[in-house]
Structure formats: structure tokens, C-alpha cells
Design an enzyme around this catalytic site. Structure first.
Site, PDB file in Angstrom:
ATOM      1  N   SER A  50       0.794  -1.231   0.000  1.00 37.62           N
ATOM      2  CA  SER A  50       0.000   0.000   0.000  1.00 37.62           C
ATOM      3  C   SER A  50       0.825   1.278   0.000  1.00 37.62           C
ATOM      4  O   SER A  50       0.349   2.319  -0.454  1.00 37.62           O
ATOM      5  CB  SER A  50      -0.936   0.020   1.207  1.00 37.62           C
ATOM      6  OG  SER A  50      -0.206  -0.096   2.417  1.00 37.62           O
ATOM      7  N   ASP A 354      -3.933   7.723   8.044  1.00 34.35           N
ATOM      8  CA  ASP A 354      -5.032   6.886   8.530  1.00 34.35           C
ATOM      9  C   ASP A 354      -4.607   5.882   9.598  1.00 34.35           C
ATOM     10  O   ASP A 354      -5.356   4.971   9.929  1.00 34.35           O
ATOM     11  CB  ASP A 354      -5.698   6.147   7.363  1.00 34.35           C
ATOM     12  CG  ASP A 354      -4.719   5.277   6.587  1.00 34.35           C
ATOM     13  OD1 ASP A 354      -3.586   5.067   7.065  1.00 34.35           O
ATOM     14  OD2 ASP A 354      -5.081   4.793   5.486  1.00 34.35           O
ATOM     15  N   HIS A 357      -0.900   4.472   7.004  1.00 32.75           N
ATOM     16  CA  HIS A 357      -0.233   5.143   5.897  1.00 32.75           C
ATOM     17  C   HIS A 357       0.043   6.604   6.247  1.00 32.75           C
ATOM     18  O   HIS A 357      -0.561   7.148   7.171  1.00 32.75           O
ATOM     19  CB  HIS A 357      -1.100   5.044   4.640  1.00 32.75           C
ATOM     20  CG  HIS A 357      -1.568   3.649   4.365  1.00 32.75           C
ATOM     21  ND1 HIS A 357      -2.853   3.215   4.661  1.00 32.75           N
ATOM     22  CD2 HIS A 357      -0.917   2.586   3.857  1.00 32.75           C
ATOM     23  CE1 HIS A 357      -2.967   1.941   4.326  1.00 32.75           C
ATOM     24  NE2 HIS A 357      -1.813   1.528   3.840  1.00 32.75           N
TER      25      HIS A 357
END
Length: 381
Positions: A50, A354, A357
Site C-alpha cells: 500500500s 489513517d 499510511h
């Protein structure tokens, strides 16, 4: 601090590149006999999870478009709409592309996109180890992700069907390309920890994580890659998702930056093991340039100076987009993108977007450390 919004892309590329050259000189990367040379890269190929996914996961099956990164507030800072990046804006790979004068990488699963200047194969939640291996260790991985071995297979499919009209064409293109294998392996560790595996149990399969990454680098070289960057793992004990779950009341469990010692020590063990293996791989392939990118040290360096860079002193470990309040504003059962969860009005004051990240501004701060170091060590062919 470089202002991102409102600048034409060519001007932005030029400004970032100039900044990187100045920064490299100021940080000791350059000396009287060494200058930072930006090689004429033709393409960039990115593997990972990610931290580098520019939109693959949101294109996986029927569930992809329903995931948080497919809707606001993801992408709210740049470009003002969701792109599948798990951040409010740009990622490190985006800053790398701009620094060497290439367009932002399109995700492999965007079949309508142009891949003239490279491809992003990274998929959110992916692991270095295959799902079956982790299942044997009692670790459950989302079935929609694509492990590193699957991403390497994507590369081979792409090369055989898209860009290599002849072997000589493929060899020339890849010789002038830059490959990033990772940052990957973080999810193998994190999934195991949050599912109840002990640090000792996770450490036991760190060598397997390393082997998977080394095998992927070897395959990249075998298909023609000659300049490969392998990032290490960020200090995981500094991230809100793990701080909130494993935090204690004992000050001795935290280091001088406020991060969990035990988890960071595990991360250091993982990174050291990777670096040793890369050393052996360089001997196996002396004609390839294989670089280790020290994301761990870069993150710690920027974290120690974060207030001077404009990040809020009292919010260094808080999420911008989260729910739960408290010290970290993180609740894994009600994450960013969930109903009722809103983002903060000032993301540039936050490091963490978040809880898992980072914000665009944090990515930029880390890039300002990592990219000059990479460019100064890349051999131009």
C-alpha cells in the site's frame, strides 16, 4: 518547503530536481569529487504494497471499488479526488518519478492507462510471502491481494505481451529502467502481530521474508533489470495502528522518539537480515546495481525534526483521518473512509494519514532524504 499545489507539472519536476541536488550537497551526499547525476531513465517499475500502490487494489474484482481508497477523503490533497492511493495525496514513488523527469506511474490493473514509462505492480495489503506459507504460520491474509511472486509474474506477462517486440528492444528498455522491489514485508510482520503471533514467532520467519524478496530481485535481474532499489521497512513501532494495540504504561517500552522498542527492534532485525542478503546478491550479479534504501533511518531522521518541518508537535503520532480520539485517534474497527469518519482540515500538519499510511507531506519529507541518496549511488549505463 516546496509548494506542490498550483504548479505546472514541468515546473514542479524542475523545482523538485533542483531541490534534490541542493539537498544532496547540504546533506553530505555530494563532495568535491562526487556530484549527483540524474541518469536518463526510460521507465520505472514498482513492486510492493500500500505504501506504493497507485490504484491496483481498487480495481480488484467487485470489492475493489468499494474500498476506502476509492473514495474521498483519500486523494483530497492531491489531485482532489480518490485515485487508489492510500493517502491524502502523492506517495514516495510519485516523487521519485517526478525527480527523474517521468510521469506518475499508472497501476497495472488500469487496462486503459499508458505504460510507456513504466508500470506500478504494487497492491495494497500484499505480502512478501505467499498466502499459503503464511497460512501455515497461522496468519490470515486478505485473499484479494497479490503477493510479491504474483507481481513478478505480472511483470513477465507485461514484458512478453506489451513492450518487447524483439529481445534486443526489451534488453535496451530494461537496462535503462529503474526497479523498486518493495517496501514489502511490512504486512507479513504486521498481520502476524495483530493476529496474536509473538515477536519471537514473527522473527522466526523473517529469513523467509528475506528469501522471497531476494528471489524477486534475482528474477528482475534475469529478465534484464540492471538497476534495482530494495527499500527496507519503516520503524513499525512508530505507527498509530501498532502503538494503539501494543502500547503500555511502562516508559521503558518506548524509545527516545516515543516509538515501541520491541517492534522497532524486530524491524531492525528484518532490515539487517535483508541488507546482508543483498550483499550476497551483489556478488552473484556484479554487473547489476543493487541498492538498499534505508527507509527506517530516513523516517527516524525526519520524525526527529518533524516540528521544524511544520508538523504539529502534539500530533506526531495522531492520525489525520481516523476515529477513536485519545493519543492516536485510531480505531481499527472504524478506519478512515468508514461512515462517520472525517479527515482533519489540515493534513500537512500530520505525519500519519489513517494510522497505517502517511500523508503526502510526510512522503515528501522522507523523499527529500531518500531520493538524493539513491540518485547519488545509481550508476548510469
Amino acid at each position: 518547503m516546496l509548494r506542490l499545489m498550483g504548479l505546472p507539472s514541468l515546473t514542479l519536476n524542475y523545482c523538485i530536481l533542483c531541490f534534490l541536488l541542493v539537498y544532496a550537497a547540504a546533506s553530505g551526499v555530494e563532495n568535491e569529487n562526487q556530484k549527483v547525476v540524474v541518469c536518463p531513465f526510460r521507465s520505472i517499475y514498482q513492486f510492493g504494497a500500500s505504501l506504493h500502490d497507485t490504484g491496483n487494489l481498487i480495481r480488484v474484482g467487485a470489492i475493489g471499488p468499494t474500498l476506502p481508497a476509492a473514495r474521498l477523503p483519500y486523494g483530497i490533497t492531491f489531485p482532489g479526488r480518490p485515485t487508489g492511493r492510500w493517502s491524502d495525496g502523492l506517495l514516495i514513488v510519485d516523487f521519485i518519478a517526478r525527480a527523474v523527469g517521468l510521469p506518475l506511474l499508472n497501476p497495472y490493473l488500469d487496462k486503459n492507462a499508458s505504460f510507456t514509462n513504466g508500470v506500478n505492480f504494487a497492491v495494497t495489503a500484499s505480502t512478501a510471502l505467499d498466502i499459503g506459507f503464511l497460512a501455515q504460520k497461522g496468519v490470515v491474509v486478505p485473499s484479494i491481494t497479490v503477493p510479491l511472486s504474483g507481481q513478478i509474474n505480472w511483470l513477465k506477462t507485461y514484458l512478453s505481451s506489451s513492450i518487447c517486440a524483439a529481445p534486443s528492444d526489451c534488453k535496451d528498455r530494461l537496462k535503462r529502467s529503474l526497479f523498486f522491489v518493495g517496501e514489502i514485508g511490512r504486512n507479513d510482520i504486521t498481520f502476524a502481530l495483530v493476529q496474536g503471533r509473538t515477536i519471537q514467532e514473527v522473527a522466526a520467519f523473517v529469513p523467509d521474508i528475506t528469501t522471497s524478496v531476494i528471489n524477486a530481485v534475482r528474477e528482475v535481474i534475469q529478465v534484464g533489470g540492471r538497476r534495482i532499489v530494495v527499500p527496507g521497512t519503516f520503524p513499525l513501532g512508530c505507527f498509530p495502528n501498532l502503538l494503539s494495540q501494543f502500547g503500555t504504561q511502562d516508559p521503558k517500552d518506548y524509545d527516545e522518539l516515543g516509538c515501541l522498542r520491541s517492534i522497532n527492534n524486530l524491524t531492525i532485525f528484518r532490515n539487517n537480515h535483508l541488507q546482508q542478503a543483498l550483499g550476497s546478491l551483489r556478488k552473484e550479479f556484479p554487473d547489476a546495481v543493487i541498492l538498499y534504501a534505508d527507509y527506517y533511518a530516513a523516517f527516524q531522521s525526519f520524525l526527529a525534526r518533524a516540528p521544524l518541518l511544520g508538523f504539529h508537535q502534539n500530533k506526531l503520532y495522531m492520525t489525520c483521518c481516523g476515529s477513536g480520539g485519545g493519543q492516536y485517534n485510531y480505531d481499527r474497527n472504524k478506519v478512515c473512509g468508514s461512515t462517520g469518519v472525517i479527515s482533519c482540515p489540515n493534513p500537512p500538519q500530520y505525519i500519519h494519514w489513517d494510522g497505517v499510511h502517511l500523508t503526502q507531506k510526510a512522503h515528501l519529507a522522507i523523499s527529500q532524504i531518500v531520493i538524493p541518496n539513491i540518485l547519488s549511488r545509481i550508476q548510469c549505463f
